[in-house]
Design a protein around this motif. Structure first.
Motif, PDB file in Angstrom:
ATOM      1  N   THR A   1      -0.725  -2.477  -5.488  1.00  0.00           N
ATOM      2  CA  THR A   1      -1.971  -3.080  -5.532  1.00  0.00           C
ATOM      3  C   THR A   1      -2.624  -2.949  -6.483  1.00  0.00           C
TER       4      THR A   1
ATOM      5  N   GLY B   1      -9.574  -4.763   2.374  1.00  0.00           N
ATOM      6  CA  GLY B   1      -8.097  -3.451   1.482  1.00  0.00           C
ATOM      7  C   GLY B   1      -8.846  -2.360   1.456  1.00  0.00           C
ATOM      8  N   ARG B   2      -9.422  -1.207   0.635  1.00  0.00           N
ATOM      9  CA  ARG B   2      -9.855  -0.585   0.927  1.00  0.00           C
ATOM     10  C   ARG B   2     -11.143  -0.123   1.407  1.00  0.00           C
TER      11      ARG B   2
ATOM     12  N   ASP C   1      -6.662  -4.283  -6.276  1.00  0.00           N
ATOM     13  CA  ASP C   1      -6.821  -2.578  -7.101  1.00  0.00           C
ATOM     14  C   ASP C   1      -7.594  -2.512  -7.085  1.00  0.00           C
TER      15      ASP C   1
ATOM     16  N   TYR D   1       0.481  -1.271   0.250  1.00  0.00           N
ATOM     17  CA  TYR D   1       0.090   0.361   0.084  1.00  0.00           C
ATOM     18  C   TYR D   1       0.895   1.415   0.030  1.00  0.00           C
TER      19      TYR D   1
ATOM     20  N   ALA E   1      -4.728   0.424   4.331  1.00  0.00           N
ATOM     21  CA  ALA E   1      -5.983   0.226   4.175  1.00  0.00           C
ATOM     22  C   ALA E   1      -7.524   0.554   4.579  1.00  0.00           C
TER      23      ALA E   1
ATOM     24  N   TYR F   1     -13.579  -1.711  -1.053  1.00  0.00           N
ATOM     25  CA  TYR F   1     -15.253  -1.456  -1.859  1.00  0.00           C
ATOM     26  C   TYR F   1     -16.414  -1.815  -1.837  1.00  0.00           C
TER      27      TYR F   1
END
Length: 199
Positions: free
Chosen positions: A19, A51-52, A22, A14, A75, A54
């Motif tokens: 990534t 992760g981020r 992603d 990250y 993240a 979503y």
């Protein structure tokens, strides 16, 4: 360099912008599912290796009570900010997923899987399946978008539909495990969407 089983490995990726997993948003097959007649009823959901965030954000938009878990601090920070900006109640906790069984025993109606099964070491997969069992309520459901490529090395570590079925037998009812037709271009022909119910 840390291994893929350590948070430092993912945090380094990250921090350095490495990534590739992603895709910048929720995976299209999840959106299709939530807009289909077969959409699951809202409930309490965990997104492991979120992760981020979503997918967690997407399911929160559809009325699910969502907690996303990841052990990379960057993240979790990004996902928390995303939820705040979207004014959605999704929560994000920095955790090693393999420590969650004691904290959230039989807590969730659903577990959402995307790029976690393929990110952990293949030797950890039996423990991962046991983890899901410990987190889900009786008759809880796994909704998983599995990365079924056959390239060597990893992460992402490849798998086959047959291997996935073996991991989830005999304690799960395999409701469906089908190839995906609306993957992103880089993953065409390499994803299967599965719904497994804990028996």
């Amino acid at each position: 360099m840390p291994s893929a089983s350590e948070s430092e490995f993912w945090e380094h990726n990250y921090q350095t912008g490495n990534t590739r997993w992603d895709i910048g948003g929720a995976a299209p097959p999840f959106l299709s599912l939530l807009n289909s007649p077969a959409a699951p009823s809202p409930g309490r959901a965990a997104v492991l290796g979120c992760g981020r965030g979503y997918e967690a954000i997407l399911f929160a938009k559809y009325g699910f009570e969502v907690i996303g878990f990841d052990f990379a601090p960057s993240a979790i920070a990004f996902a928390t900010s995303l939820a705040t900006t979207a004014n959605l109640p999704a929560k994000f906790l920095e955790r090693n997923i393999f420590d969650l069984g004691k904290e959230f025993p039989q807590y969730f109606d659903y577990i959402i899987e995307h790029t976690c099964f393929c990110a952990i070491l293949p030797a950890q997969r039996p423990a991962y399946v046991q983890l899901l069992r410990s987190l889900l309520k009786p008759s809880g459901e796994l909704i998983g978008l599995f990365f079924t490529h056959n390239r060597p090395g990893g992460p992402p570590f490849g798998s086959t539909p047959e291997e996935i079925r073996q991991h989830f037998s005999p304690d799960w009812q395999i409701l469906s495990l089908e190839p995906v037709t609306n993957s992103i271009p880089q993953r065409q022909g390499e994803e299967h969407l599965g719904r497994f119910r804990l028996q």
